[in-house]
Motif scaffolding. Structure first.
Motif, PDB file in Angstrom:
ATOM      1  N   UNK A 246      51.119 -33.567  -3.956  1.00 45.41           N
ATOM      2  CA  UNK A 246      51.721 -33.635  -5.282  1.00 45.41           C
ATOM      3  C   UNK A 246      52.194 -35.048  -5.585  1.00 45.41           C
ATOM      4  N   UNK A 247      52.104 -35.397  -6.852  1.00 48.39           N
ATOM      5  CA  UNK A 247      52.559 -36.723  -7.271  1.00 48.39           C
ATOM      6  C   UNK A 247      54.070 -36.840  -7.075  1.00 48.39           C
ATOM      7  N   UNK A 248      54.505 -37.990  -6.596  1.00 49.91           N
ATOM      8  CA  UNK A 248      55.921 -38.216  -6.313  1.00 49.91           C
ATOM      9  C   UNK A 248      56.541 -39.073  -7.411  1.00 49.91           C
ATOM     10  N   UNK A 249      57.848 -39.020  -7.491  1.00 46.61           N
ATOM     11  CA  UNK A 249      58.551 -39.814  -8.501  1.00 46.61           C
ATOM     12  C   UNK A 249      58.740 -41.261  -8.074  1.00 46.61           C
ATOM     13  N   UNK A 250      58.682 -41.517  -6.773  1.00 44.72           N
ATOM     14  CA  UNK A 250      58.819 -42.897  -6.294  1.00 44.72           C
ATOM     15  C   UNK A 250      57.531 -43.675  -6.577  1.00 44.72           C
ATOM     16  N   UNK A 295      55.202 -43.453   0.413  1.00 47.56           N
ATOM     17  CA  UNK A 295      54.501 -44.699   0.116  1.00 47.56           C
ATOM     18  C   UNK A 295      53.004 -44.445  -0.078  1.00 47.56           C
ATOM     19  N   UNK A 296      52.424 -43.571   0.757  1.00 43.76           N
ATOM     20  CA  UNK A 296      51.005 -43.243   0.624  1.00 43.76           C
ATOM     21  C   UNK A 296      50.726 -42.621  -0.740  1.00 43.76           C
ATOM     22  N   UNK A 297      51.607 -41.710  -1.185  1.00 41.91           N
ATOM     23  CA  UNK A 297      51.444 -41.095  -2.499  1.00 41.91           C
ATOM     24  C   UNK A 297      51.574 -42.129  -3.611  1.00 41.91           C
ATOM     25  N   UNK A 298      52.497 -43.082  -3.422  1.00 35.74           N
ATOM     26  CA  UNK A 298      52.678 -44.133  -4.425  1.00 35.74           C
ATOM     27  C   UNK A 298      51.447 -45.037  -4.499  1.00 35.74           C
TER      28      UNK A 298
END
Length: 461
Positions: A246-250, A295-298
């Protein structure tokens, strides 16, 4: 949906009516396959098998096999065939046939009837193999082998019917039998079932190399059983293997202490996605709780890609380890290979790299027989850019580390970064007091981890 040739019914003068409350919608196909096996292997004749690839095997007469007679519809003398063709076809007990020659004639007649029974193309297995064939570019032999193995494993009546014959099989015989059942060349099955082929490398199928009974020669892996359940579409089928992160807010802006690494990583990933460059691998390492997954999601969000994760637990919540997890990774790579907007995440890689279980997965037998070479080749050719996460980079062999394009070392973020992230998550709950800054200042790095594993300036290429 057009059925593959090996599943299509063939014209028949009369369509048999099949009734058995204990069988599924695949019964006509399985009955036909059983009869084909009996004719190919001489199961209607007592004693030694007549197939040239199994000259020393002995089997039972299939007319004494209750499961065989039930699945083929011959238990009552051939249901739907209009009754007896002459009073000498059966004895008083219809499961006892007078001669092998007459029984073979009845088998051929029954096969013609079963060949005319249509198979519903919307049956879950038929439809799912079609979906998977489109995702993995499976050829007809690969599809047929997968279908046969799954039906043999999942339909207990079919498996018992084959097991009752006590038929030993080597690989050459299996290829010949699959060719006889489907009309495809035996060589196509030898290629489809090779150790470094898509079916075996992804864990969809398991081929026993030694001589074993036919029912144990080819079986599905645990992943393959997802094909027996209905799925709405290819995306739903793929979601059983890969978990979309899922997409993260960071965002990467919340990691200013990694700004230089971010610039390099973004450039590498963008180039890999744009140019479809194989073998793109980034290593993120450091103790737990320092933001590797966030960080990977970002990173994925910055390069405009969807991030998928190789799951570390099965549907029951039990951990997936070693070879099975790597097979899931390999399957995920192939499922996403034709997309230009996907990244793959593999967390806790120390579990699979430290003992080199990739050796067998990619065709090797052990470290001594070239397992490292196969592993390194896999890291050099994976079509989907992959982010590998680990708490212990020292557990990874140096030969594998050299195959990563770039590595990013994570340690406890600076106090200002921790404070910014905390305020981001807490929002208005953070307040305006300095209590949060006090807590952030007291935070220390987790114990038990060596944060000096590697340097990002260290050349590991």
């Amino acid at each position: 949906m057009t059925l593959p040739r090996y599943l299509q019914p063939r014209p028949a003068a009369r369509v048999a009516v099949v009734r058995d409350e204990n069988t599924a919608a695949y019964r006509a196909l399985l009955g036909r396959w059983l009869i084909d096996l009996a004719l190919l292997l001489g199961w209607a004749h007592p004693g030694r098998c007549h197939h040239p690839l199994a000259p020393f095997s002995h089997h039972h007469r299939c007319w004494d096999n209750d499961e065989f007679l039930a699945l083929t519809g011959l238990a009552d003398g051939g249901e739907g065939d209009g009754g007896r063709e002459g009073e000498d076809e059966f004895e008083d007990n219809p499961s006892r046939f007078r001669s092998p020659a007459r029984f073979v004639r009845l088998l051929k007649k029954r096969r013609r009837e079963l060949a005319g029974v249509p198979l519903d193309p919307d049956l879950p297995l038929v439809r799912n193999i079609g979906l998977l064939a489109g995702l993995l570019e499976l050829d007809p032999a690969e599809q047929a082998a997968l279908c046969f193995a799954l039906l043999l494993d999942s339909n207990h009546l079919f498996k018992r019917a084959v097991a009752q014959q006590s038929q030993p099989a080597n690989s050459a015989l299996l290829y010949q039998l699959l060719a006889g059942l489907t009309g495809l060349p035996a060589e196509a099955f030898r290629v489809a079932l090779r150790p470094n082929g898509v079916l075996c490398m992804t864990g969809l199928l398991k081929l026993q190399e030694r001589n074993v009974d036919l029912e144990d020669k080819l079986g599905p892996g645990k992943i393959a059983h997802i094909l027996l359940a209905p799925h709405a579409d290819a995306e739903a089928l793929m979601s059983c293997v890969l978990k979309r992160v899922t997409r993260r807010s960071l965002t990467v802006d919340q990691f200013p202490h990694l700004a230089k690494d971010t610039a390099v990583a973004v450039g590498l990933l963008q180039a890999a996605l744009r140019e479809r460059l194989p073998g793109t691998n980034l290593l993120l390492y450091g103790p737990p709780g320092v933001g590797k997954t966030e960080y990977a999601a970002a990173l994925a969000q910055v390069v405009g890609a969807e991030l998928y994760e190789v799951d570390c637990a099965d549907e029951d919540g039990d951990p997936i380890r070693g070879e099975r997890r790597l097979q899931a990774f390999n399957l995920g790579q192939r499922l996403l290979a034709r997309r230009g907007d996907a990244l793959l995440l593999f967390d806790e890689v120390e579990d699979v790299f430290k003992t080199d279980p990739l050796a067998e997965l990619f065709g090797g037998r052990s470290r001594a027989s070239g397992g490292k070479a196969w592993t390194n080749r896999a890291l050099e050719t994976n079509p989907v850019p992959t982010l590998w996460l680990t708490n212990h980079a020292k557990a990874i062999d140096a030969a594998h580390l050299r195959r990563f394009d770039y590595s990013i070392r994570f340690s406890l973020p600076p106090q200002s970064v921790r404070l910014d992230i905390a305020r981001h998550h807490l929002g208005e709950w953070a307040g305006e007091d300095d209590w949060l800054a006090t807590v952030a200042a007291r935070a220390v790095a987790p114990t038990g981890y060596d944060l000096r594993l590697l340097s990002v300036d260290q050349d590991i290429s």
